[in-house]
Design a protein around this motif. Structure first.
Motif, mmCIF file in Angstrom:
data_model
loop_
_atom_site.group_PDB
_atom_site.id
_atom_site.type_symbol
_atom_site.label_atom_id
_atom_site.label_comp_id
_atom_site.label_asym_id
_atom_site.label_seq_id
_atom_site.Cartn_x
_atom_site.Cartn_y
_atom_site.Cartn_z
ATOM 1 N N GLU A 111 -13.328 -32.857 14.711
ATOM 2 C CA GLU A 111 -12.689 -32.533 13.424
ATOM 3 C C GLU A 111 -11.631 -31.443 13.585
ATOM 4 N N LEU A 112 -11.842 -30.571 14.557
ATOM 5 C CA LEU A 112 -10.929 -29.439 14.712
ATOM 6 C C LEU A 112 -9.488 -29.911 14.916
ATOM 7 N N TYR A 113 -9.326 -30.981 15.715
ATOM 8 C CA TYR A 113 -7.979 -31.464 16.029
ATOM 9 C C TYR A 113 -7.245 -31.916 14.767
ATOM 10 N N ASN A 114 -7.988 -32.616 13.906
ATOM 11 C CA ASN A 114 -7.335 -33.080 12.675
ATOM 12 C C ASN A 114 -7.106 -31.958 11.672
ATOM 13 N N LEU A 115 -8.048 -31.006 11.649
ATOM 14 C CA LEU A 115 -7.875 -29.860 10.745
ATOM 15 C C LEU A 115 -6.574 -29.116 11.059
ATOM 16 N N ILE A 116 -6.362 -28.819 12.337
ATOM 17 C CA ILE A 116 -5.168 -28.055 12.722
ATOM 18 C C ILE A 116 -3.917 -28.925 12.553
ATOM 19 N N HIS A 117 -4.028 -30.162 12.963
ATOM 20 C CA HIS A 117 -2.895 -31.080 12.824
ATOM 21 C C HIS A 117 -2.447 -31.167 11.363
ATOM 22 N N ASP A 118 -3.430 -31.353 10.477
ATOM 23 C CA ASP A 118 -3.092 -31.522 9.063
ATOM 24 C C ASP A 118 -2.626 -30.215 8.412
ATOM 25 N N ALA A 119 -3.012 -29.087 9.016
ATOM 26 C CA ALA A 119 -2.598 -27.796 8.461
ATOM 27 C C ALA A 119 -1.080 -27.627 8.531
ATOM 28 N N TYR A 120 -0.412 -28.425 9.366
ATOM 29 C CA TYR A 120 1.056 -28.343 9.404
ATOM 30 C C TYR A 120 1.649 -28.647 8.031
ATOM 31 N N GLY A 121 0.945 -29.436 7.244
ATOM 32 C CA GLY A 121 1.380 -29.720 5.870
ATOM 33 C C GLY A 121 1.558 -28.442 5.050
ATOM 34 N N LEU A 122 0.854 -27.378 5.456
ATOM 35 C CA LEU A 122 0.973 -26.105 4.731
ATOM 36 C C LEU A 122 2.270 -25.379 5.064
ATOM 37 N N VAL A 123 2.910 -25.816 6.172
ATOM 38 C CA VAL A 123 4.189 -25.200 6.567
ATOM 39 C C VAL A 123 5.322 -25.970 5.871
ATOM 40 N N GLN A 124 5.149 -26.277 4.625
ATOM 41 C CA GLN A 124 6.182 -26.961 3.856
ATOM 42 C C GLN A 124 6.579 -26.048 2.704
ATOM 43 N N ASP A 125 7.711 -26.343 2.102
ATOM 44 C CA ASP A 125 8.132 -25.550 0.953
ATOM 45 C C ASP A 125 7.020 -25.576 -0.098
ATOM 46 N N ASN A 126 6.752 -24.424 -0.655
ATOM 47 C CA ASN A 126 5.765 -24.274 -1.731
ATOM 48 C C ASN A 126 4.312 -24.427 -1.312
ATOM 49 N N ARG A 127 4.025 -24.465 0.003
ATOM 50 C CA ARG A 127 2.619 -24.478 0.411
ATOM 51 C C ARG A 127 2.277 -23.112 1.026
ATOM 52 N N LYS A 128 1.021 -22.979 1.456
ATOM 53 C CA LYS A 128 0.517 -21.656 1.855
ATOM 54 C C LYS A 128 1.281 -20.983 2.995
ATOM 55 N N LEU A 129 1.845 -21.776 3.888
ATOM 56 C CA LEU A 129 2.574 -21.185 5.023
ATOM 57 C C LEU A 129 4.087 -21.351 4.888
ATOM 58 N N LYS A 130 4.559 -21.422 3.646
ATOM 59 C CA LYS A 130 6.001 -21.617 3.421
ATOM 60 C C LYS A 130 6.833 -20.462 3.984
ATOM 61 N N LYS A 131 6.237 -19.261 4.015
ATOM 62 C CA LYS A 131 6.962 -18.104 4.518
ATOM 63 C C LYS A 131 7.315 -18.305 5.997
ATOM 64 N N LEU A 132 6.390 -18.888 6.740
ATOM 65 C CA LEU A 132 6.640 -19.172 8.157
ATOM 66 C C LEU A 132 7.824 -20.128 8.302
ATOM 67 N N ARG A 133 7.824 -21.156 7.482
ATOM 68 C CA ARG A 133 8.938 -22.108 7.524
ATOM 69 C C ARG A 133 10.276 -21.400 7.249
ATOM 70 N N ALA A 134 10.281 -20.581 6.200
ATOM 71 C CA ALA A 134 11.512 -19.882 5.824
ATOM 72 C C ALA A 134 11.980 -18.958 6.947
ATOM 73 N N GLU A 135 11.046 -18.236 7.557
ATOM 74 C CA GLU A 135 11.405 -17.308 8.639
ATOM 75 C C GLU A 135 11.981 -18.059 9.838
ATOM 76 N N LEU A 136 11.356 -19.174 10.176
ATOM 77 C CA LEU A 136 11.829 -19.947 11.345
ATOM 78 C C LEU A 136 13.219 -20.525 11.097
ATOM 79 N N LYS A 137 13.446 -20.966 9.886
ATOM 80 C CA LYS A 137 14.752 -21.575 9.593
ATOM 81 C C LYS A 137 15.883 -20.546 9.602
ATOM 82 N N LEU A 138 15.505 -19.285 9.438
ATOM 83 C CA LEU A 138 16.523 -18.228 9.486
ATOM 84 C C LEU A 138 16.908 -17.844 10.912
#
Ligand SMILES: [Zn+2]
Length: 279
Positions: A61-88
């Motif tokens: 299950e761990l592999y899918n949990l981490i894999h699916d957590a990438y969905g949080l690195v989208q605009d308006n999700r929990k890790l959106k700040k990471l996305r914004a920082e990387l794009k800068l």
């Protein structure tokens, strides 16, 4: 510098990202420590693809949990700040050097290397065509391994060349990009850089970009040529130097203007016909 290399985030906050993504204990403390170890190993091995980066042997299950957590690195999700920082981190896509940033690429593909799905060092801001054009799993051949944008600096080499010729019949501009093997550059790095040009389809992409970019310089070239071939060459070399300063010596525009300055046919008047032709 915008092509080939980017400076990574000064603070990767890898542990914090795991805590944000899995705030409710879905991933255990021991597993988080395991992931932090894997991230360290990734850094030491410069993000090269390997069996150990797949880190098999954890609960499935761990592999899918981490894999699916990438969905949080989208605009308006929990890790959106990471996305914004990387794009800068980049003005233009580091893979092609001209297209705007729209995507995050998983340097090691996240369908293969699931546990690296939200690791900031494995996330490279890039353009959509480069991201979608990239192979789905890494090559078996080390000479075809993608250069790591953050971890493998090529700044000590001056390697990108554009060979410019004029078509003997039509006078049309013909530009061929290639990597020159520099002193001190390993054979493998040379092959990997050469492979980068084909992997991201840059020969084809640059054919179009060269025409667009040169049309912006047409007036400048005509003005310079009014004072002769020497002044046109000075204009081309000066533009190459300005591009080198702004974008780096291995930027496609720097290589282009250096190549143009070396092409006698272009400099002694052939440029007018060459720019008029859209090959
Ligand atoms: Zn690109």
């Amino acid at each position: 510098m915008t092509m080939w290399n980017l400076t990574p985030l000064s603070n990767l906050n890898a542990r914090e990202h795991l805590d944000i993504a899995f705030a409710n204990g879905e991933v255990t403390e021991i597993e988080k420590k395991f992931l932090m170890n894997l991230y360290e190993q990734y850094k030491t091995t410069l993000g090269r693809p390997s069996f150990s980066m797949q880190a098999q042997g954890q609960r499935p299950e761990l592999y899918n949990l981490i894999h699916d957590a990438y969905g949080l690195v989208q605009d308006n999700r929990k890790l959106k700040k990471l996305r914004a920082e990387l794009k800068l981190l980049a003005d233009y896509c580091p893979y092609c050097g001209f297209a705007p940033i729209s995507d995050l690429d998983h340097h090691l593909q996240h369908n293969r290397f699931k546990l690296l799905s939200i690791f900031a060092l494995n996330l490279i801001p890039c353009c959509s065509p480069c991201n979608t054009g990239k192979r789905r799993s890494p090559s078996d051949k080390p000479a075809e391994h993608q250069l790591h944008t953050y971890l493998e600096s090529v700044a000590n080499y001056d390697f990108l060349r554009a060979t410019v010729t004029l078509h003997p019949g039509t006078g049309a501009l013909e530009v061929v990009y290639l990597v020159e093997k520099c002193v001190g550059m390993s054979a493998e790095l040379y092959l990997r850089l050469t492979n980068h040009l084909t992997e991201f389809d840059l020969h084809k992409k640059y054919a179009k970009q060269v025409n667009i970019h040169l049309s912006e310089h047409q007036f400048g070239m005509e003005m310079a040529y009014q004072n002769g071939e020497i002044m046109l060459r000075a204009y081309l070399n000066g533009t190459a130097n300005a591009h080198a300063k702004n974008f780096g010596v291995n930027d496609w525009r720097t290589a282009l203007f250096r190549g143009l300055a070396l092409c006698d046919g272009f400099c002694n008047g052939g440029f007018k016909k060459a720019l008029g032709q859209k090959s």
